[in-house]
Design an enzyme around this catalytic site. Structure first.
Site, PDB file in Angstrom:
ATOM      1  N   VAL A  68       2.942   7.474  -6.188  1.00  0.00           N
ATOM      2  CA  VAL A  68       2.731   8.351  -7.215  1.00  0.00           C
ATOM      3  C   VAL A  68       2.097   7.634  -8.199  1.00  0.00           C
ATOM      4  CG1 VAL A  68       2.933  10.086  -8.721  1.00  0.00           C
ATOM      5  CG2 VAL A  68       3.729  10.444  -6.414  1.00  0.00           C
ATOM      6  N   ALA A 113       4.155   4.444 -12.523  1.00  0.00           N
ATOM      7  CA  ALA A 113       3.911   4.775 -11.157  1.00  0.00           C
ATOM      8  C   ALA A 113       5.335   4.604 -10.521  1.00  0.00           C
ATOM      9  CB  ALA A 113       3.005   3.932 -10.336  1.00  0.00           C
ATOM     10  N   LYS A 114       5.570   5.247  -9.135  1.00  0.00           N
ATOM     11  CA  LYS A 114       6.551   5.271  -8.516  1.00  0.00           C
ATOM     12  C   LYS A 114       6.526   5.299  -7.228  1.00  0.00           C
ATOM     13  CE  LYS A 114      11.238   4.592  -9.385  1.00  0.00           C
ATOM     14  NZ  LYS A 114      11.665   3.729 -10.549  1.00  0.00           N
ATOM     15  N   GLY A 115       7.071   4.704  -6.155  1.00  0.00           N
ATOM     16  CA  GLY A 115       7.040   4.885  -4.702  1.00  0.00           C
ATOM     17  C   GLY A 115       8.242   4.866  -4.107  1.00  0.00           C
TER      18      GLY A 115
END
Ligand code: NAD
Length: 424
Positions: A68, A113-115
């Site tokens: 995201v 962001a992050k995943g």
């Protein structure tokens, strides 16, 4: 300015709801208009991929991968990749927003962001982890990039996974692109000073706050929850600057010594004892809950989220809380902390030393140059100290607690940049 209804605070809080409620309060204090508020409330991109992986026994298992991007207003987005069974889209969305505020508060040119991948890394072989990581990288090929989106380690991932991501991405480009991820092993372009960077930033924030409270570090005491990467380096560096660390803790329990714990000895003990303090003899064993009630000047939660809540906040006697962990204080507990007049160096400020040195790693990779550890430390200390001052000044200007002030500094920066850049 249009009134923005604050999110209802439920009985059971989770750190992400807590974060969103603070975002709303800060937006109101700033007088942010509804349009910009709505832009910043929602992520710019949410990617969900399916990753079929051949396991060691020949079977095929399908994993879900997420990335995201909350915002790329300040620059390419930055954020870790988490491997855990609890990974889900809502969590990744909230963590991505958190990264936007964290980067903005320390004024580095990144969005957030992050995943993550829903998997259990402890039950997977190195080969399975490698295939999964390479598949994820390929699936995210159009997302990742040194000028687009730069992953980093998080829970369940580390330098090994970053090396695979960097290698897989580089293969597709036909050249080595080490600036596509940070948190790499040193030999692959990792930065000196990265390992201790978050704990170091906690120390810098603690000293800056002590200065405001006129606490002499040489006559002060501190208790630290969590003795992993963040907690142990924060303890060591605070001890080096004269602070007496009287209590440390980890998953095995809490350890108290009123004369001060020998932190070097505790770290050596932990390193030789499978990573835990269990059986450490340089201090007496106390009830882990007691750590929060000790008569100390500084309290550093550096283990996990949601540990300071309405259940224990009343008994806190510290004058200063420096949040090494992400989201250690619930929003409800915040109100009581403020009433008690405790100064808080909030997570998005106090633990931003890690992302700051990740930024330095990216800068060095792009320069094709390696800085000395001394240069990395000097520059990150400067960034952390000036971020602290900015937040402290905002807390005075807007007459709000430090946490809301940190969100104000961050949201203001992103909102102003957005206004200049504009949208459709
Ligand atoms: P880590 O896994 O290295 O260490 C965590 C420590 O907390 C361990 O000592 C563990 O035993 C202890 N712990 C776990 N549960 C506990 C409990 N209930 N009571 C007491 N101790 C407990 O993790 P870390 O990298 O040090 O991260 C700690 C926190 O800091 C997390 O919230 C993380 O998100 C945050 N953080 C880390 C970084 C970083 O660069 N590592 C950066 C920003 C924020």
């Amino acid at each position: 300015m249009a009134y923005i209804e604050p999110a209802p605070i439920k009985d059971k809080e989770n750190p992400f709801e807590s974060m969103m409620s603070r975002f709303q309060i800060a937006s109101q204090a700033l007088g942010l208009d509804n349009e910009v508020y709505n832009v910043l409330k929602t992520p710019v991109k949410q990617v969900l991929v399916s990753l079929p992986i051949t396991m060691d026994d020949g079977s095929i298992q399908v994993f879900e991968g997420y990335r995201v991007i909350h915002s790329n207003i300040l620059g390419p987005s930055k954020g870790g990749v988490r491997y855990d069974m609890g990974v889900n889209l809502d969590e990744v969305k909230a963590l991505a927003a958190w990264m936007t505020w964290k980067c903005a508060v320390v004024d580095i040119p990144y969005g957030g962001a992050k995943g993550g991948i829903r998997c259990n890394p402890r039950q997977m072989s190195a080969g399975e982890m490698e295939r999964l990581t390479r598949a994820y990288t390929i699936a995210m090929l159009e997302i990742f990039g040194p000028d687009r989106d730069i992953p980093a380690p998080d829970m369940g991932t580390g330098p090994r996974e970053m090396a695979w991501m960097m290698d897989e991405f580089s293969r597709t480009q036909g050249m080595t692109v080490n600036s596509v991820v940070t948190g790499k092993p040193l030999v692959l372009g990792g930065s000196l000073g990265r390992t201790e960077a978050t704990g170091r930033g906690v120390m810098v924030s603690a000293l800056a706050a002590m200065e405001k409270l006129k606490i002499n570090p040489y006559q002060s005491t501190c208790a630290i929850q969590g003795f992993g990467n963040v907690g142990s380096f924060a303890a060591l560096l605070l001890e080096e600057r004269g602070v007496k660390v009287v209590c440390i803790s980890d998953i095995s329990g809490a350890y108290f010594n009123e004369n001060g714990i020998d932190i070097k000895a505790a770290i050596e003990y932990r390193n030789e004892n499978k990573g835990t303090l269990e059986g450490f003899e340089g201090a007496e064993n106390i009830d882990p809950d007691e750590l929060f009630h000790l008569e100390v000047d500084v309290l550093v939660p550096a283990a996990k989220e949601d540990v300071i809540t309405v259940k224990n906040v009343d008994k806190i006697k510290a004058k200063l809380i420096v949040e090494g962990a992400n989201g250690p204080t619930s929003a409800k507990a915040d109100a009581i902390i403020n009433e008690k007049g405790i100064l808080v160096a909030p997570d998005i400020l106090a633990n931003a030393g890690g992302v700051t040195v990740s930024y330095f790693e990216w800068v060095q990779n792009r320069l094709g140059y390696k800085w000395t550890g001394e240069r990395v430390n000097r520059r990150s200390d400067r960034i952390m100290k000036s971020a602290f001052e900015r937040v402290y000044n905002a807390s005075i200007e807007y007459k709000v607690p430090m946490r809301i002030a940190a969100y104000i500094v961050a949201i203001d920066k992103v909102a102003k940049t957005y206004k200049y850049r504009g949208g459709f």
